[in-house]
Design an enzyme around this catalytic site. Structure first.
Site, short mmCIF file in Angstrom:
data_model
loop_
_atom_site.label_atom_id
_atom_site.label_comp_id
_atom_site.label_asym_id
_atom_site.label_seq_id
_atom_site.Cartn_x
_atom_site.Cartn_y
_atom_site.Cartn_z
N GLU A 251 -11.00 -96.52 41.72
CA GLU A 251 -10.21 -97.41 40.78
C GLU A 251 -8.75 -97.31 41.09
OE1 GLU A 251 -10.22 -94.55 37.40
OE2 GLU A 251 -12.63 -94.91 37.21
N GLU B 5 -22.26 -95.39 38.02
CA GLU B 5 -21.81 -94.45 37.02
C GLU B 5 -22.51 -95.00 35.55
OE1 GLU B 5 -17.70 -93.43 36.51
OE2 GLU B 5 -17.51 -93.15 38.74
C1 XIL Z 1 -15.64 -88.12 34.21
C2 XIL Z 1 -16.42 -87.13 33.89
O1 XIL Z 1 -17.53 -87.39 33.38
C3 XIL Z 1 -15.71 -86.14 32.90
O2 XIL Z 1 -16.70 -84.79 32.74
C4 XIL Z 1 -14.37 -85.53 33.12
O3 XIL Z 1 -13.74 -84.98 32.16
C5 XIL Z 1 -13.25 -86.98 33.50
O4 XIL Z 1 -14.19 -87.93 34.36
N1 XIL Z 1 -14.91 -92.70 35.89
C6 XIL Z 1 -15.20 -92.04 37.24
C7 XIL Z 1 -15.53 -90.69 36.88
O5 XIL Z 1 -15.10 -92.41 38.26
O6 XIL Z 1 -15.13 -89.89 37.74
C8 XIL Z 1 -15.33 -90.08 35.36
O7 XIL Z 1 -16.08 -89.07 35.02
C9 XIL Z 1 -15.71 -91.16 34.37
C10 XIL Z 1 -14.90 -92.59 34.66
#
Ligand code: XIL
Length: 362
Positions: free
Chosen positions: A146, A251
């Site tokens: 990101e 994701e």
């Molecule tokens: C999220 C997790 O799922 C949560 O448990 C945590 O509280 C915050 O992060 N993009 C990403 C992930 O790259 O690492 C994030 O994961 C969601 C958005």
């Protein structure tokens, strides 16, 4: 003893022994999931059985982020990450490291750093220590997560502000040195969107022009029901592939609840309203919504299969709906249903739709 055995048997009986995602797509791409702390500790036998049955790639949902790996300056805690890597080895599953450099979920001490030298020391030491420990033991690293704004410009993160805009290339250079046997990826949300995609392409070109290795790009894939940007995703797959990169969906979840913004910036929040329309599926999802989710997933997997030569992995962000981060973000305390398995680990209509696409091709 007998009692224990019976409990174990009854619990396993509820596990679906039907189709398996990883077997169904074995010739196409890896099928991954994100594991919570409890799942890495193998605390829930139902989750554990489903993970082994359905997935062949694992990402830590949290514990390989820097706040967990380096809670104090120079003090690393690898216990859970080591456990995940062992779990993958034992079960013949690929492990993806998530993530070496990210502006969120940083150790608390980093937020207090204000000078370039300290940030640079943290940055270099963290990447080198962590990447070298798992070199050759994991398949790949999300080296940088990101780094971009929605308009494709660089996000003004602590790294950008103090290390300058070449910090992304520098992160890949350090990772390449520390982990010569590990694939290196850039990962972000909305990088299928044209403006942000252009920014990602420029960033990738810069890394390559510096003679530094980057092997793949991860499109996070936090999408919304009825609004899957299929055309943008397809164009992105082709454009990233044209740069010589592997493409991954890293994701994946398809959100069902209302939202007043898009994207997946974890620092953005939405105010919870005292209105049932805001959290409509507490008691479950009506059939029409299940069908909508199924057809969204069907469209996605048809597209992924069409580009199976370019896509190396599709990872869901969680094992089942109960675990999904979307129950707590962007508003706390909602009941979301974005994945293929429900809260009882039962496959949903969307699961069968995804499996059927492949069956129909054969
Ligand atoms: C999220 C997790 O799922 C949560 O448990 C945590 O509280 C915050 O992060 N993009 C990403 C992930 O790259 O690492 C994030 O994961 C969601 C958005």
């Amino acid at each position: 003893m007998l009692g224990l055995l019976l409990v174990a048997c009854t619990r396993t009986e509820t596990i679906p022994t039907g189709p398996s995602l990883k077997k169904t797509f074995a010739d196409d791409f890896l099928i991954g999931t994100a594991l919570s702390i409890g799942q890495i500790e193998e605390k829930d036998s139902l989750a554990d059985a489903l993970i082994r049955e359905q997935f062949n790639a694992l990402t830590a949902e949290n514990i390989m982020k820097s706040m967990f790996l380096q809670p104090e300056w120079g003090k690393f805690d690898f216990a859970l990450a080591d456990k995940l890597v062992d779990y993958g080895k034992k079960n013949n599953m690929a492990i993806i490291g998530h993530t070496l450099v990210w502006h969120s979920q940083l150790p608390r001490f980093v937020y207090r750093l204000t000078d370039k030298d300290s940030v640079s020391e943290f940055f270099t030491n963290h990447i080198t220590t962590v990447a070298s420990r798992y070199d050759g033991k994991i398949l790949g690293w999300d080296v940088v997560n990101e780094a971009l704004n929605e308009d494709g410009t660089m996000r003004g993160s602590i790294f950008y502000r103090l290390l300058g805009e070449d910090y992304v290339t520098e992160a890949f250079r350090l990772a390449q040195l520390a982990a010569p046997n590990t694939e290196l990826y850039y990962n972000d949300y909305n990088i299928e969107q044209p403006n942000k995609r252009a920014g990602a392409i420029a960033l990738i070109k810069k890394i390559k022009e510096a003679g530094v290795r980057i092997d793949g790009v991860g499109i996070q894939g936090h999408w919304h029901a009825r609004r899957i940007p299929l055309k943008d995703i397809e164009e992105s797959i082709l454009e990233y592939t044209a740069l010589g990169l592997k493409v991954m969906i890293t994701e994946l979840d398809v959100e069902l609840l209302p939202r007043n913004f898009t994207g997946a910036d974890i620092s953005e929040r939405m105010k919870m309203k005292d209105d049932p329309a805001f959290n409509p599926y507490v008691a479950g999802v009506p059939d029409s919504v299940q069908q909508q989710l199924a057809s969204d997933y069907e469209a996605l997997f048809k597209l992924f299969l069409k580009h199976r030569d370019h896509i190396t992995r599709v990872t869901f962000w969680g094992v089942n709906d109960g675990q999904s981060w979307l129950n707590g973000w962007p508003a706390p305390g909602r009941t979301n249903h974005p994945l293929l398995f429900d809260r009882d680990f039962k496959p949903k209509p969307a699961f069968y739709k995804v499996i059927e696409i492949k069956d129909n091709l054969n």
